[in-house]
Write an enzyme that holds these catalytic residues in place. Structure first.
Site, PDB file in Angstrom:
ATOM      1  N   GLU A 191      49.807 -21.524  35.322  1.00  0.00           N
ATOM      2  CA  GLU A 191      48.459 -21.864  34.861  1.00  0.00           C
ATOM      3  C   GLU A 191      48.379 -21.808  33.328  1.00  0.00           C
ATOM      4  O   GLU A 191      47.929 -22.758  32.679  1.00  0.00           O
ATOM      5  CB  GLU A 191      47.440 -20.884  35.466  1.00  0.00           C
ATOM      6  CG  GLU A 191      46.016 -21.139  35.039  1.00  0.00           C
ATOM      7  CD  GLU A 191      45.455 -22.441  35.609  1.00  0.00           C
ATOM      8  OE1 GLU A 191      45.184 -22.481  36.815  1.00  0.00           O
ATOM      9  OE2 GLU A 191      45.298 -23.416  34.863  1.00  0.00           O
TER      10      GLU A 191
ATOM     11  N   ASP B 141      47.755 -25.097  30.894  1.00  0.00           N
ATOM     12  CA  ASP B 141      46.546 -25.198  30.081  1.00  0.00           C
ATOM     13  C   ASP B 141      46.878 -25.325  28.598  1.00  0.00           C
ATOM     14  O   ASP B 141      46.327 -26.176  27.896  1.00  0.00           O
ATOM     15  CB  ASP B 141      45.653 -23.959  30.287  1.00  0.00           C
ATOM     16  CG  ASP B 141      45.219 -23.796  31.733  1.00  0.00           C
ATOM     17  OD1 ASP B 141      45.489 -24.707  32.539  1.00  0.00           O
ATOM     18  OD2 ASP B 141      44.630 -22.749  32.062  1.00  0.00           O
TER      19      ASP B 141
ATOM     20  N   SER C 201      42.649 -27.313  37.692  1.00  0.00           N
ATOM     21  CA  SER C 201      43.253 -26.525  36.624  1.00  0.00           C
ATOM     22  C   SER C 201      43.815 -27.412  35.534  1.00  0.00           C
ATOM     23  O   SER C 201      43.888 -26.997  34.382  1.00  0.00           O
ATOM     24  CB  SER C 201      44.419 -25.710  37.187  1.00  0.00           C
ATOM     25  OG  SER C 201      43.993 -24.461  37.596  1.00  0.00           O
TER      26      SER C 201
END
Ligand SMILES: *[C@@H]1O[C@H](CO)[C@@H](O)[C@H](O)[C@H]1NC(C)=O
Ligand SMILES: *[C@@H]1O[C@H](CO)[C@@H](O)[C@H](O)[C@H]1NC(C)=O
Ligand SMILES: *[C@@H]1O[C@H](CO)[C@@H](O)[C@H](O)[C@H]1NC(C)=O
Ligand SMILES: *[C@@H]1O[C@H](CO)[C@@H](O)[C@H](O)[C@H]1NC(C)=O
Length: 600
Positions: A301, A305, A519
């Site tokens: 994650e 990002d 996400s």
């Protein structure tokens, strides 16, 4: 008559005198209808177990702050873009001095000295650390160790009370009734699999999207790169400046780390100029969040990002926040402390900062119903403060379509948590906060809604007026009686916008992976906000700040309307992507070129 009154009065007086005055009478402040689904009592809470109580004092002028926020965020208002300073915001959310005094005295009556009270920058939150036995006395309650069906433990209660003298001077106290599971604060990653390095060569001719007129490399239909996003969203050749004060932030939770070597590998793969500059991000630890640079600890994650948001906006200043939780409570080894709400920790921190990044993306969330309503509202009020200061906040809309995406039928997905066991769609938080830009997902070229795209309607937040026309248009098109009782048609609707969400080429431990989830959509959309801010800053204009009122009005024509696909969940086919706003893809995906013209 006289005699009667005396008879009634006397025992009361005696009662009052016989007890320490601040605790004379407790009134129930908050009470759950039933223990939240999946939780059972494991045993009494150890009396010496230490908990950090967060006490929210009312913000009597929050309505005024909200008015300022809407004035500076409305593109036709004369004050558009005149964001408030940190001090102005703090003044508007500060509690009334009477509340401060009442709560301080109440804490003192329980032996808590003023020096040991932690305070948020605006003084609207008090933090104290006390043993369970003291918390029980203060709140006239009984804490228990609760166990979740999945094995997590929490020290919580299902109700708490406050003495009359502070009842109206406290908005909420947690952790009490908050059964949200820190461990389950979900990263909205849908799937990850190894990519076949390198990027598939485009033997086929480029894809021309008839609807948008953009030309996209054929490889983008199966692998999304920074170049693909720039092609798809009409931002080819855009070169942001490093010298206009632009900045982008990413939040990380759950001990996830963004790995700098992976970022460099990603840049070598997709953003050569950033690789040549050996560009990296600023790391900020919140509440002791760690920064392991051990490649095998890198979080998918965090890497996703940072790589995409910073890849799109290089060379703008980039920040990664790592917010730690306290360790999960394990009764058998007597963990000394208890978990707390991570958004609150992050908000305290970022609000104390004089110049937070101009756009911040969050790819974590909870089912709205697992967050107590009072707490969700207070956290949302914190997000509003950032908006008023000129910060755009984006968040993933969730990966469960209209449901919670829980594949396990044993947990009875889409069952309400409030004791009534109704079936209902499950919106996500913080996406449901009206001061956040909720980002749903699309995939393929030409783009279509991705089935997991989180969408629906809040049960906590009323529909903000900036959404009225768009959302009513959508609701009026629904066949009469559609999903009646399953959603709140008057609630804040999500998502606001969308972006690609499948096959993002992310480097983890040196290897390329293909990652899917909203996400991916949130940092991608935040990247385009960063590019729009660049365009505004270059012209001497203020940053976009809280952007939803603009998106639904002046900027609505700057989106590619997504009109195919739907978001199944809860045993239904979910909503359809339709012409105009819809509860699958919102207003659609960004057309940067058009948006830039509309906002500069
Ligand atoms: C993109 O991929 C999808 C599914 O793999 C396929 O059906 C579609 O034809 C492809 N689009 C183009 C333009 O090649
Ligand atoms: C990196 O992390 C792995 C797995 O957690 C561990 O086995 C290894 O010892 C760590 N390496 C270093 C240099 O700390
Ligand atoms: C709701 O479900 C729970 C768990 O299955 C059960 O204990 C409870 O009695 C149910 N409540 C109602 C009102 O049906
Ligand atoms: C979605 O579209 C399908 C096909 O046109 C239609 O049958 C269905 O009723 C629509 N669903 C909703 C919720 O509008």
């Amino acid at each position: 008559m006289w005699a009667n009154s005396l008879v009634v009065l006397l025992p009361l007086v005696v009662y009052v005198l016989a007890r320490p005055s601040p605790d004379c009478e407790h009134k129930v402040k908050e009470q759950l209808g039933a223990p939240p689904r999946g939780w059972t009592i494991h045993g009494p809470a150890p009396a010496d177990h230490s908990i950090q109580l967060r006490i929210a004092l009312p913000q009597p002028n929050f309505g005024v702050l909200e008015e300022h926020l809407y004035a500076v965020s409305d593109p036709v208002h004369e004050r558009y873009g005149q964001h408030l300073s940190k001090e102005e915001v703090e003044e508007l959310v500060a509690p009334h001095p009477e509340s401060v005094d009442a709560v301080t005295e109440w804490l003192a009556s329980h032996g808590i000295q003023e020096e040991s009270i932690g305070r948020s920058p605006a003084g609207d939150w008090f933090n104290i650390r006390v043993p369970v036995s003291v918390a029980e006395e203060m709140l006239n309650t009984k804490y228990h160790v609760w166990q979740h069906a999945d094995g997590d433990f929490l020290v919580r209660t299902t109700a708490y009370s406050l003495p009359a003298v502070v009842f109206d001077h406290v908005e909420l106290i947690q952790p009490t009734t908050m059964f949200g599971r820190f461990k389950a604060l979900k990263s909205t990653i849908h799937s990850v699999h190894k990519a076949n390095a390198p990027i598939p060569s485009a033997n086929s001719p480029p894809i021309v999207d008839a609807a948008t007129g953009v030309t996209v490399d054929a490889s983008c239909n199966s692998t999304i790169t920074v170049t693909c996003l720039k092609e798809l969203y009409n931002a080819v050749g855009v070169t942001p400046s490093a010298h206009v004060g632009n900045s982008v932030g990413i939040t990380g939770y759950l001990e996830q780390f963004a790995n700098r070597a992976d970022l460099q590998a990603f840049f070598e793969d997709q953003v050569p100029a950033a690789a040549a500059a050996k560009s990296t991000f600023k790391f900020i630890s919140v509440n002791g969040g760690l920064d392991s640079q051990n490649a095998s600890d890198a979080g998918v994650e965090a890497n996703l990002d940072t790589q995409f948001a910073f890849g799109l906006t290089f060379p703008a200043a980039s920040t990664f926040y790592s917010t730690a939780g306290e360790p999960p409570f394990i009764p058998d080894i007597g963990t000394p402390t208890d978990t707390n709400e991570p958004y609150a920790q992050w908000l305290d921190f970022v609000l104390s900062h004089p110049s937070p990044p101009l756009v911040i993306s969050t790819s974590y969330g909870d089912d709205e119903q697992t967050v107590p309503e009072s707490f969700a509202k207070r956290a949302c009020a914190g997000f509003a403060q950032l908006g008023a200061r000129g910060v755009t906040l984006t968040a993933s809309s969730g990966d469960g379509g209209v449901g919670d995406g829980d594949p396990d039928p044993a947990t009875q997905q889409c069952i309400t948590n409030d004791g009534t066991n109704r079936t209902a769609f499950i919106p996500g938080f913080p996406a449901s906060c009206p001061f956040i830009t909720a980002v749903g997902g699309t995939f393929l070229v030409p783009e279509t809604a991705v089935p997991f795209s989180g969408g629906g309607f809040s049960n906590f937040f009323a529909r903000p007026s900036y959404q009225d026309a768009a959302v009513e248009g959508f609701l009026n098109k629904l066949p009469k009686g559609t999903f009646a009782g399953l959603f709140n048609p008057n609630g804040r609707a999500i998502p606001d916008v969308s972006a690609q969400s499948v096959n993002f080429r992310v480097f983890v431990a040196g290897e390329p992976n293909l990652v899917a989830g909203t996400s991916a959509s949130s940092p991608a959309f935040a990247g385009f906000i960063g590019l729009l801010n660049d365009g505004r800053l270059k012209k001497g204009l203020p940053p976009l700040g809280f952007v939803n009122p603009l998106l639904y009005s002046k900027a609505a024509s700057g989106f590619n309307d997504i009109t195919t696909g739907n978001n199944p969940g809860c045993g239904t086919e979910g909503f359809n992507a339709t012409k105009g706003w819809d509860a699958v893809t919102g207003l659609g995906t960004p057309n940067f070129g058009k948006l830039l013209k509309l906002v500069t």
